[in-house]
Enzyme design. Structure first.
Site, PDB file in Angstrom:
ATOM      1  N   LYS A 138     -40.927 -41.033   4.108  1.00 26.50           N
ATOM      2  CA  LYS A 138     -42.106 -42.177   3.854  1.00 26.50           C
ATOM      3  C   LYS A 138     -42.907 -42.318   5.410  1.00 26.50           C
ATOM      4  CE  LYS A 138     -42.636 -46.350   4.151  1.00 26.50           C
ATOM      5  NZ  LYS A 138     -43.882 -46.621   4.574  1.00 26.50           N
ATOM      6  N   GLY A 187     -39.726 -47.032  14.494  1.00 25.77           N
ATOM      7  CA  GLY A 187     -40.556 -48.149  14.153  1.00 25.77           C
ATOM      8  C   GLY A 187     -40.089 -49.185  15.003  1.00 25.77           C
ATOM      9  N   THR A 229     -38.382 -52.819  16.300  1.00 27.28           N
ATOM     10  CA  THR A 229     -36.753 -53.174  16.522  1.00 27.28           C
ATOM     11  C   THR A 229     -36.386 -54.134  15.185  1.00 27.28           C
ATOM     12  OG1 THR A 229     -37.199 -52.917  18.732  1.00 27.28           O
ATOM     13  CG2 THR A 229     -35.091 -54.380  17.980  1.00 27.28           C
ATOM     14  N   ALA A 230     -37.347 -55.054  14.895  1.00 32.40           N
ATOM     15  CA  ALA A 230     -36.825 -55.788  13.649  1.00 32.40           C
ATOM     16  C   ALA A 230     -36.651 -55.029  12.229  1.00 32.40           C
ATOM     17  CB  ALA A 230     -38.125 -56.780  13.524  1.00 32.40           C
ATOM     18  N   THR A 231     -37.453 -54.064  12.244  1.00 36.18           N
ATOM     19  CA  THR A 231     -37.326 -53.113  11.000  1.00 36.18           C
ATOM     20  C   THR A 231     -35.923 -52.433  11.174  1.00 36.18           C
ATOM     21  OG1 THR A 231     -39.691 -53.029  10.889  1.00 36.18           O
ATOM     22  CG2 THR A 231     -38.472 -51.581   9.362  1.00 36.18           C
ATOM     23  N   GLU A 242     -35.116 -44.907  16.477  1.00 36.78           N
ATOM     24  CA  GLU A 242     -35.762 -44.828  17.519  1.00 36.78           C
ATOM     25  C   GLU A 242     -36.687 -46.273  17.533  1.00 36.78           C
ATOM     26  OE1 GLU A 242     -35.735 -42.745  19.953  1.00 36.78           O
ATOM     27  OE2 GLU A 242     -34.439 -41.209  18.964  1.00 36.78           O
ATOM     28  N   CYS A 292     -44.973 -46.265  21.947  1.00 39.15           N
ATOM     29  CA  CYS A 292     -43.649 -46.719  22.519  1.00 39.15           C
ATOM     30  C   CYS A 292     -43.425 -46.805  23.915  1.00 39.15           C
ATOM     31  CB  CYS A 292     -42.536 -46.559  21.408  1.00 39.15           C
ATOM     32  SG  CYS A 292     -42.364 -44.595  21.403  1.00 39.15           S
ATOM     33  N   GLU A 315     -42.453 -56.978  22.961  1.00 40.31           N
ATOM     34  CA  GLU A 315     -43.396 -55.953  22.841  1.00 40.31           C
ATOM     35  C   GLU A 315     -44.503 -56.386  22.118  1.00 40.31           C
ATOM     36  OE1 GLU A 315     -42.606 -53.001  19.696  1.00 40.31           O
ATOM     37  OE2 GLU A 315     -42.857 -51.437  21.099  1.00 40.31           O
TER      38      GLU A 315
HETATM   39  P1  NDP Z   1     -42.433 -50.895  11.518  1.00 45.05           P
HETATM   40  O1  NDP Z   1     -41.108 -50.906  11.849  1.00 45.05           O
HETATM   41  O2  NDP Z   1     -43.421 -51.847  10.871  1.00 45.05           O
HETATM   42  O3  NDP Z   1     -42.706 -49.531  10.461  1.00 45.05           O
HETATM   43  C1  NDP Z   1     -41.996 -48.389  10.584  1.00 45.05           C
HETATM   44  C2  NDP Z   1     -41.809 -47.688   9.280  1.00 45.05           C
HETATM   45  O4  NDP Z   1     -40.886 -48.375   8.443  1.00 45.05           O
HETATM   46  C3  NDP Z   1     -43.089 -47.495   8.414  1.00 45.05           C
HETATM   47  O5  NDP Z   1     -43.406 -46.438   7.572  1.00 45.05           O
HETATM   48  C4  NDP Z   1     -42.980 -48.880   7.699  1.00 45.05           C
HETATM   49  O6  NDP Z   1     -43.468 -48.846   6.345  1.00 45.05           O
HETATM   50  C5  NDP Z   1     -41.399 -48.774   7.333  1.00 45.05           C
HETATM   51  N1  NDP Z   1     -40.512 -49.997   6.992  1.00 45.05           N
HETATM   52  C6  NDP Z   1     -41.162 -51.029   7.175  1.00 45.05           C
HETATM   53  N2  NDP Z   1     -40.453 -52.028   6.658  1.00 45.05           N
HETATM   54  C7  NDP Z   1     -39.126 -51.347   5.864  1.00 45.05           C
HETATM   55  C8  NDP Z   1     -37.625 -51.548   5.361  1.00 45.05           C
HETATM   56  N3  NDP Z   1     -37.495 -52.672   4.985  1.00 45.05           N
HETATM   57  N4  NDP Z   1     -37.063 -50.503   4.920  1.00 45.05           N
HETATM   58  C9  NDP Z   1     -37.805 -48.992   5.122  1.00 45.05           C
HETATM   59  N5  NDP Z   1     -38.662 -48.827   5.739  1.00 45.05           N
HETATM   60  C10 NDP Z   1     -39.543 -50.122   6.133  1.00 45.05           C
HETATM   61  O7  NDP Z   1     -43.240 -50.164  12.904  1.00 45.05           O
HETATM   62  P2  NDP Z   1     -44.783 -49.804  12.881  1.00 45.05           P
HETATM   63  O8  NDP Z   1     -45.190 -48.771  11.925  1.00 45.05           O
HETATM   64  O9  NDP Z   1     -45.361 -50.950  12.951  1.00 45.05           O
HETATM   65  O10 NDP Z   1     -44.905 -49.057  14.379  1.00 45.05           O
HETATM   66  C11 NDP Z   1     -44.713 -49.604  15.515  1.00 45.05           C
HETATM   67  C12 NDP Z   1     -43.379 -49.720  16.049  1.00 45.05           C
HETATM   68  O11 NDP Z   1     -42.863 -48.588  16.326  1.00 45.05           O
HETATM   69  C13 NDP Z   1     -43.374 -50.346  17.398  1.00 45.05           C
HETATM   70  O12 NDP Z   1     -42.552 -51.416  17.793  1.00 45.05           O
HETATM   71  C14 NDP Z   1     -42.958 -49.016  18.436  1.00 45.05           C
HETATM   72  O13 NDP Z   1     -42.467 -49.381  19.707  1.00 45.05           O
HETATM   73  C15 NDP Z   1     -42.165 -48.508  17.334  1.00 45.05           C
HETATM   74  N6  NDP Z   1     -42.072 -47.061  17.852  1.00 45.05           N
HETATM   75  C16 NDP Z   1     -40.832 -46.697  18.595  1.00 45.05           C
HETATM   76  C17 NDP Z   1     -40.934 -45.216  18.952  1.00 45.05           C
HETATM   77  C18 NDP Z   1     -39.555 -44.932  19.625  1.00 45.05           C
HETATM   78  O14 NDP Z   1     -39.711 -43.459  19.558  1.00 45.05           O
HETATM   79  N7  NDP Z   1     -38.709 -45.435  20.101  1.00 45.05           N
HETATM   80  C19 NDP Z   1     -42.055 -44.245  18.892  1.00 45.05           C
HETATM   81  C20 NDP Z   1     -43.169 -44.818  18.385  1.00 45.05           C
HETATM   82  C21 NDP Z   1     -43.268 -46.421  17.603  1.00 45.05           C
HETATM   83  P3  NDP Z   1     -44.872 -49.750   6.217  1.00 45.05           P
HETATM   84  O15 NDP Z   1     -45.862 -48.842   7.120  1.00 45.05           O
HETATM   85  O16 NDP Z   1     -45.169 -49.730   4.887  1.00 45.05           O
HETATM   86  O17 NDP Z   1     -44.543 -51.110   6.878  1.00 45.05           O
END
Ligand code: NDP
Length: 479
Positions: free
Chosen positions: A173, A226, A228-230, A248, A282, A383
């Protein structure tokens, strides 16, 4: 208007309930396509397709599996411009960045893991008493890959490539905000001859489609990038069905600048490590710590450089920064600038929303530099994930280590010094998954990638990613 489709069992299909979500072009602030608002039943279909495809895909000789994936990588290269344009349109990033970095890296990810499987030897251990042990690495079955919006195809392929290469079938996804290149990728999978059901892409919201993947009992592992909260929500959910998880997550990365550094090299790279992709990487160094003797010199030179760092339409070749990914995210980042002011910060540069001629409704923001904040205030601890950096002077190594290690995050750190002993010692003491010395975001795909503390769990990259997507089995034979 273009309606993106799910890619399930080798076909592009509409979501079962027929509902769609608007997808925005952030550089114009306009809806330009729609994506499926997939639900549990769409995910169910994708998992079933994956299960059916698994026996043949996992038993296919590695050579053949590899060839199909290399063909997929070639197709990404052949469609570089179309994919880069789609990425710039969907995400707001400069087209030049997508052409130079995002899309080439997507094909590199696939090529790397497609060939890595050909060199991956298994272990054997011989016991003098007359026993031989060897390890079999079995693919897991159907695995889930969930990726964010900041580096859409780059991070999507970083996950699905080792998963597929190891013989798993994938239900992925992409972020609901940036679905377009994953959609185009579906078409390339068809063209490359990826067997039906091996790769499935379900578009939609995290809370629905994402959650359905994480909760599904037949999905054996979740690779998630994505926030940290997610990540916390996903980690808890996945534990209920004992899934393997690779998380990650976010970062609040320190960029430590010592007075003895190569000033010009540091300055140029710091501009990128602060504002590349509008600071939405990130790995961006959002907390800049500068040794006192060069604090003023750095400040003046950095701000001078920023005056020519153009923010503009992603398709304008002279733009160094494009649009923020969404209205909501722009507002969140601007909220942090306001918080910084309330916390006593002084805005040295930027801090405002920008209006770009011809793209008046786009989500643009000035690169922003703030000084005068305590290292442990919210602005320096949370962040922000935007083009906002703070400057903090320091005097001793111990002091800067305390500042650098003070957050809940530990993803990446950058150190600038010509003193190798100091570089070595500071690298050792930093609580961080990655340390770059005198460089930034130099990636060798063989190296472990990931964070410590709240920046994640596990490592991806190289053979570690192949390990994650397989289950080792020890076989012991008496002879
Ligand atoms: P999110 O955590 O909001 O979303 C990441 C993905 O998870 C999206 O596809 C999202 O869908 C999905 N998602 C959200 N809620 C759920 C759930 N309850 N169950 C399953 N999937 C879910 O992150 P962002 O997209 O806002 O990305 C930014 C974040 O990603 C930043 O915190 C950044 O630091 C981190 N990041 C970390 C990296 C690393 O390698 N450590 C690299 C790049 C980014 P939807 O889009 O519909 O919300």
């Amino acid at each position: 208007m273009l309606k993106i489709q799910n890619y399930i069992n080798g076909e592009l299909i509409a979501p079962l309930e027929g509902n769609y979500i608007d997808n925005y072009n952030p550089s114009k602030g306009e809806v330009y396509s729609q994506i499926p608002n997939s639900q549990t039943n769409d995910v169910e279909l994708a998992v079933k397709a994956g299960q059916e495809a698994f026996p043949a895909w996992s038993k296919m000789p590695k050579n053949e599996r590899s060839k199909i994936m290399v063909r997929l990588a070639d197709l990404i290269d052949e469609n570089l411009e179309e994919l880069a344009r789609a990425e710039a349109m969907d995400n707001g990033k400069p087209l030049s960045l997508a052409m130079r970095v995002d899309i080439p890296r997507a094909s590199a990810n696939i090529r790397f893991f497609a060939t890595a499987i050909l060199h991956n030897a298994s272990q054997s251990h011989h016991m003098e008493e007359g026993f031989t042990n060897y390890t079999l690495n079995h693919p897991l079955g159907v695995v889930g890959c969930i990726s964010p919006w900041n580096l859409p195809l780059y991070l999507f392929t970083w996950k699905i490539a080792p998963a597929m290469a190891s013989g798993n079938c994938v239900v992925a996804k992409p972020s609901e905000v940036t679905p377009m290149t994953a959609y185009l990728f579906s078409k390339l999978c068809i063209e490359a001859g990826v067997p039906k059901g091996v790769m499935n892409i379900v578009h939609g919201l995290g809370a629905h489609a994402g959650d359905a993947i994480v909760s599904h009992p037949k999905v054996k592992a979740i690779s998630f990038t994505g926030g940290t909260a997610t990540g916390k929500i996903i980690g808890r959910k996945a534990a209920e069905t004992f899934k393997k998880t690779s998380l990650e997550l976010g970062g609040k990365n320190p960029n430590i600048i010592f007075a003895d550094c190569d000033f010009e090299a540091m300055l140029n790279t710091t501009l990128h490590s602060s504002f590349a992709n509008q600071g939405q990487i990130c790995l961006c160094g959002s907390r800049i710590f500068i040794e006192k003797p060069i604090y003023e010199k750095f400040k003046t030179a950095f701000i001078e450089k920023l005056k020519t760092h153009k923010v503009g339409d992603p398709f304008d070749k002279s733009s160094k920064m494009g649009a923020m990914v969404s209205k909501e995210h722009l507002e969140k980042v601007l909220g942090y600038v306001q918080l910084a002011k309330e916390e006593g910060g002084k805005i040295l540069f930027g801090g405002n929303k920008l209006t770009i001629e011809g793209s008046e409704n786009g989500y643009y923001m000035e690169p922003t530099v703030i000084e005068g904040l305590d290292f442990n205030c919210r602005t320096n601890q949370e962040e922000i994930f935007g083009p906002v950096v703070t400057l903090t002077p320091f005097e001793t190594d111990e002091e800067v280590l305390e500042y650098a290690n003070s957050t809940q995050y530990g993803l990446a750190a950058t150190v600038w010094t010509e003193n190798l002993t100091r570089a070595q010692r500071i690298s050792q003491e930093l609580e961080s998954g990655i340390v770059w010395v005198n460089c930034w975001l130099v990636r060798d795909l063989r190296t472990p990638f990931g964070g410590v503390k709240s920046s994640g769990l596990g490592r991806e990259g190289g053979f570690r990613a192949l390990e994650f997507f397989t289950e080792p089995k020890n076989v012991c034979i008496k002879y």
